[in-house]
Write a protein that holds these residues in place. Sequence first.
Motif, PDB file in Angstrom:
ATOM      1  N   ARG A  55      -6.392   5.924   2.579  1.00 56.79           N
ATOM      2  CA  ARG A  55      -5.990   6.905   1.570  1.00 56.79           C
ATOM      3  C   ARG A  55      -4.713   6.464   0.873  1.00 56.79           C
ATOM      4  O   ARG A  55      -3.774   7.231   0.655  1.00 56.79           O
ATOM      5  CB  ARG A  55      -5.796   8.288   2.186  1.00 56.79           C
ATOM      6  CG  ARG A  55      -6.956   8.803   2.984  1.00 56.79           C
ATOM      7  CD  ARG A  55      -8.247   8.855   2.177  1.00 56.79           C
ATOM      8  NE  ARG A  55      -8.138   9.729   1.029  1.00 56.79           N
ATOM      9  CZ  ARG A  55      -9.046   9.807   0.063  1.00 56.79           C
ATOM     10  NH1 ARG A  55     -10.126   9.020   0.108  1.00 56.79           N
ATOM     11  NH2 ARG A  55      -8.900  10.635  -0.934  1.00 56.79           N
ATOM     12  N   SER A  56      -4.678   5.184   0.542  1.00 56.63           N
ATOM     13  CA  SER A  56      -3.502   4.605  -0.108  1.00 56.63           C
ATOM     14  C   SER A  56      -3.931   3.888  -1.374  1.00 56.63           C
ATOM     15  O   SER A  56      -5.119   3.678  -1.630  1.00 56.63           O
ATOM     16  CB  SER A  56      -2.786   3.640   0.838  1.00 56.63           C
ATOM     17  OG  SER A  56      -3.656   2.586   1.220  1.00 56.63           O
ATOM     18  N   VAL A  57      -2.946   3.497  -2.149  1.00 55.02           N
ATOM     19  CA  VAL A  57      -3.169   2.804  -3.422  1.00 55.02           C
ATOM     20  C   VAL A  57      -2.431   1.473  -3.368  1.00 55.02           C
ATOM     21  O   VAL A  57      -1.272   1.405  -2.948  1.00 55.02           O
ATOM     22  CB  VAL A  57      -2.664   3.643  -4.604  1.00 55.02           C
ATOM     23  CG1 VAL A  57      -2.749   2.846  -5.903  1.00 55.02           C
ATOM     24  CG2 VAL A  57      -3.466   4.935  -4.719  1.00 55.02           C
ATOM     25  N   ILE A  75      -8.393   4.492  -4.978  1.00 55.40           N
ATOM     26  CA  ILE A  75      -7.748   4.780  -3.703  1.00 55.40           C
ATOM     27  C   ILE A  75      -8.511   4.085  -2.592  1.00 55.40           C
ATOM     28  O   ILE A  75      -9.743   4.120  -2.547  1.00 55.40           O
ATOM     29  CB  ILE A  75      -7.702   6.297  -3.445  1.00 55.40           C
ATOM     30  CG1 ILE A  75      -6.831   6.978  -4.499  1.00 55.40           C
ATOM     31  CG2 ILE A  75      -7.170   6.596  -2.050  1.00 55.40           C
ATOM     32  CD1 ILE A  75      -6.778   8.482  -4.356  1.00 55.40           C
ATOM     33  N   SER A 100      -1.223   7.878  -1.508  1.00 53.08           N
ATOM     34  CA  SER A 100      -1.759   8.322  -2.796  1.00 53.08           C
ATOM     35  C   SER A 100      -0.867   9.358  -3.470  1.00 53.08           C
ATOM     36  O   SER A 100      -0.752   9.380  -4.692  1.00 53.08           O
ATOM     37  CB  SER A 100      -3.175   8.881  -2.604  1.00 53.08           C
ATOM     38  OG  SER A 100      -3.163   9.932  -1.650  1.00 53.08           O
ATOM     39  N   ASP A 132       0.857  -1.183   0.000  1.00 52.83           N
ATOM     40  CA  ASP A 132       0.000   0.000   0.000  1.00 52.83           C
ATOM     41  C   ASP A 132       0.893   1.232   0.000  1.00 52.83           C
ATOM     42  O   ASP A 132       1.739   1.404   0.889  1.00 52.83           O
ATOM     43  CB  ASP A 132      -0.922   0.010   1.221  1.00 52.83           C
ATOM     44  CG  ASP A 132      -1.994  -1.065   1.135  1.00 52.83           C
ATOM     45  OD1 ASP A 132      -2.441  -1.349   0.009  1.00 52.83           O
ATOM     46  OD2 ASP A 132      -2.382  -1.617   2.184  1.00 52.83           O
ATOM     47  N   ALA A 173       1.824   7.399  -5.112  1.00 56.04           N
ATOM     48  CA  ALA A 173       1.320   6.516  -6.165  1.00 56.04           C
ATOM     49  C   ALA A 173       1.243   7.224  -7.514  1.00 56.04           C
ATOM     50  O   ALA A 173       1.300   6.574  -8.563  1.00 56.04           O
ATOM     51  CB  ALA A 173      -0.055   5.977  -5.780  1.00 56.04           C
ATOM     52  N   GLN A 174       1.129   8.552  -7.499  1.00 58.16           N
ATOM     53  CA  GLN A 174       1.071   9.288  -8.760  1.00 58.16           C
ATOM     54  C   GLN A 174       2.360   9.154  -9.562  1.00 58.16           C
ATOM     55  O   GLN A 174       2.359   9.359 -10.771  1.00 58.16           O
ATOM     56  CB  GLN A 174       0.797  10.764  -8.472  1.00 58.16           C
ATOM     57  CG  GLN A 174      -0.534  11.015  -7.766  1.00 58.16           C
ATOM     58  CD  GLN A 174      -0.727  12.466  -7.386  1.00 58.16           C
ATOM     59  OE1 GLN A 174       0.116  13.312  -7.669  1.00 58.16           O
ATOM     60  NE2 GLN A 174      -1.836  12.769  -6.730  1.00 58.16           N
TER      61      GLN A 174
END
Length: 428
Positions: A323-325, A318, A263, A260, A266-267
């Motif tokens: 609030r993770s990816v 998400i 976010s 995980d 993760a971009q």
Amino acid sequence: MLRWTLPILALVAIGGCGFWFAQADRETPQTANPTDKTTSRLSVKLAPALRSPIQAWVFAEGTARAVQREYLTFEATGRVTFVGPEKPGVPVKQGEVLATLDKRTFTAEVDAALATIEDAKTQVEAALADAEQAKTSSSLQQRQYERAQQLYKQNASSKQELEEAKAAMENAQSAVQAAASRAKALTSNIAVAEAKLKQAKIELENSEIKSPIDGFVAYVNVEEGFYFTQNLVKTSSEAEALTTIPFVIIDPSQFEIIVDVPSFDAQRIEVGQKVIVLPGGTADQTILNTLEGGSITSPAPDAAWQATAEVYSVNPAINPGGRSVQVKIRTTGEVEKLRDGMFVTCWIATEESNEAIVAPLDSFLYEENRPYVFVYQPEDQTVQRRSVGFGIRGLSRYEIASGVDAGDQLVTDGRYKLVDGTPVQAIE
């Protein structure tokens, strides 16, 4: 009165002498001490701006799992009569029988289904023979009726005889239809019996566990004489499954780590980006040596054990809770030291340059969030302040995209005391 006058005169005389000497000293030029220029310099340490590979990293951690990982259990209930591999670590081949239940009941069901099919086929054959006989009888009654019609037209027979011939013909035709229907019904019985045979064979197959892959036994939770039922297997958690399911088979040639990632990080992550996998608990300095002592393809000689991998997938959604990816990482190279269930850290290289000008983090200063450095000028042993622009930001060093050339010496220790043009003395 005289007693007080003499001390006052003495003090005035002493003060006049002091004033004269002070004036004389002011008017006399001072000789410059040749060592003053050296002693007034600030001592600093330097680090060169080098041309070197650099990567930008995103950190994540998770548990390594074999990509091919099979949880195997019996689909039937019964007493275990055979267990092949009795301990973890045993290699197995695809299709190899790992364990079996008592097959007598399942074999009897298969035999019974086969017997039912044979009986149904016999009945169908008899029904088809009856249908052929009915057709022959019907043809005969048809001809007799036609003859009765001719005799009736010639007044050679009565109307009753004609009607009796007609009734016999219709009965024969009905017998043909009945025989055909019975043969059809018995044929459908064969299909039902074959379905029962198929089910019986499936149950017989379910009485044994076969490995669907080439691999190794990871967990064994069954032994000969054990009476197995489905409710013994617990699947509410992975830990329970690993200790209750009869067999877990893995192929340790490739591993997957599900992590995980915040976010905002993760971009920067894309499918196919290179990843370095390190064992959990690796010391910070060893991590720096591993990640920044070389390039992705050529690690430093003092680097920690590592496995190469790449980003396999990035979830477009998400996780609303954290609030993770979710990111899936799969190994691509040698995984000899990696183990199923091993806790690892993953370093995802989001950017990389093999010919960057880099400098350590303790070279930089900031004014209103704008970075600058002090560059040592060996000609006059002073420093020059230069604004710089950043490129790739590594863990312990940054790429300098502008403002500094490769080979320039940058001040590290002592930089907070400097201004542009400050005389310095470089120390080791």
